[in-house]
Design a protein around this motif. Structure first.
Motif: not given
Length: 330
Positions: A82-108
């Motif tokens: 729930s955490v690492v794949p997104q972190l890996l993508i954000h380490l390679l891109v400049d736009q490290k964004t996440i939607t509020i729905a995605g943020c909620a899903a991750q926290m769940y």
């Protein structure tokens, strides 16, 4: 997207997309960190999947302890994925964004998996207690139905509390800067971004942390006091060694999990910084899922025996099929 909503007397910026700042301050090391995390993540996935397959394929690994270990491996996979794949993508891109729905899903997912692991470790301690202190009645007490009830209760309670807590947090309005000083949507940085009064939310988070960290921890402590007391009364040195060996893997996992949990959620705010919070969270997210299957495989003779048996059967089956194909050709 960020849009503005005007209130009488002030302008607020309401966020529906967040930026996970994460490790942006170490840009030169992001590629190295990406490679290290990728390898570690793959090792965590393969290790936990291997534990699940070994237990499912070997009848000798069907006692209750291994049923709970399957549950533990499943939640470790869900937690880290729930955490690492997104972190890996954000380490390679400049736009490290996440939607509020995605943020909620991750926290769940993160919240539910953390609470469930705490409960499961307490259940596994109870299993060891019954196995050593009430060995003659072990099969009766820890029946298949009883194990399913204990595991099911751990999941249901944790899901209920995790959903309620996360839903309440995301019922708040978030305004001001949309930058989250973390690499995933964790509760403390999200509460800092709320426009509304969050004292009740903070009390709830602290209460849940105490109940789900200290509650199971006390149950584990009481269980092992009884276990150690029983082991020390055994007349045979070999019997004491085997009994301690049975509990050692679980004790190591408990020490790792609760040590990090206590330090993360119950330490004084005076020694807490965003960078230290990130490093501790990274250890919990990556290191624990890697170490847990290693601890349970390397320190458990039955698991190692099952692993060797599975490899031998696989080699034998491969050679048998190869020989059969050769005979057909001839």
């Amino acid at each position: 997207m960020i849009y503005s909503e005007n209130d009488p007397g002030e302008n607020l910026t309401i966020c529906d997309v967040f930026i996970l700042v994460g490790f942006s301050n170490i840009k030169k090391l992001q590629i190295i960190l990406f490679l290290v995390l990728l390898v570690t993540y793959l090792v965590a996935l393969m290790g936990n999947l291997l534990v699940i397959l070994l237990i499912k394929l070997n009848a000798s690994l069907h006692p209750p302890m291994y049923f709970f270990l399957v549950n533990l491996s499943i939640l470790e996979i869900c937690y880290t994925s729930s955490v690492v794949p997104q972190l890996l993508i954000h380490l390679l891109v400049d736009q490290k964004t996440i939607t509020i729905a995605g943020c909620a899903a991750q926290m769940y997912v993160v919240t539910i998996m953390g609470l469930t692991e705490s409960c499961l470790l307490a259940v596994m301690a109870y299993d060891h207690y019954v196995a050593i202190c009430h060995s003659l009645h072990y099969r009766t007490i820890m029946s298949g139905w009883a194990c399913a009830q204990l595991a099911g209760a751990s999941w249901i309670i944790s899901i209920s509390v995790g959903v309620a807590q996360t839903t309440w947090i995301f019922s708040l309005s978030f305004c001001g800067s949309n930058r989250i000083h973390h690499f995933f949507c964790d509760i403390p940085p999200m509460l800092k971004m709320a426009c509304m009064e969050t004292s009740k939310n903070k009390i709830m988070v602290f209460t849940v942390s105490v109940l789900f960290i200290m509650g199971p921890f006390l149950l584990i402590t009481v269980s092992y006091i009884c276990v150690i007391s029983t082991i020390l009364k055994l007349p045979s040195a070999e019997g004491r060694r085997k009994a301690f060996s049975t509990c050692s893997s679980h004790l190591m996992v408990v020490t790792l999990f609760y040590g990090m949990a206590l330090f993360t959620y119950l330490r004084p705010k005076s020694i807490s910084t965003p960078d230290s919070d990130q490093m501790i969270s990274l250890v919990i997210t990556i290191v624990a899922p890697v170490l847990n299957p290693i601890i349970y495989t390397l320190r458990n003779k039955e698991v190692k025996r099952a692993f060797r048996k599975t490899i031998e059967n696989s080699i034998f089956s491969h050679n048998w099929r190869k020989q059969r194909m050769k005979n057909r050709v001839n």
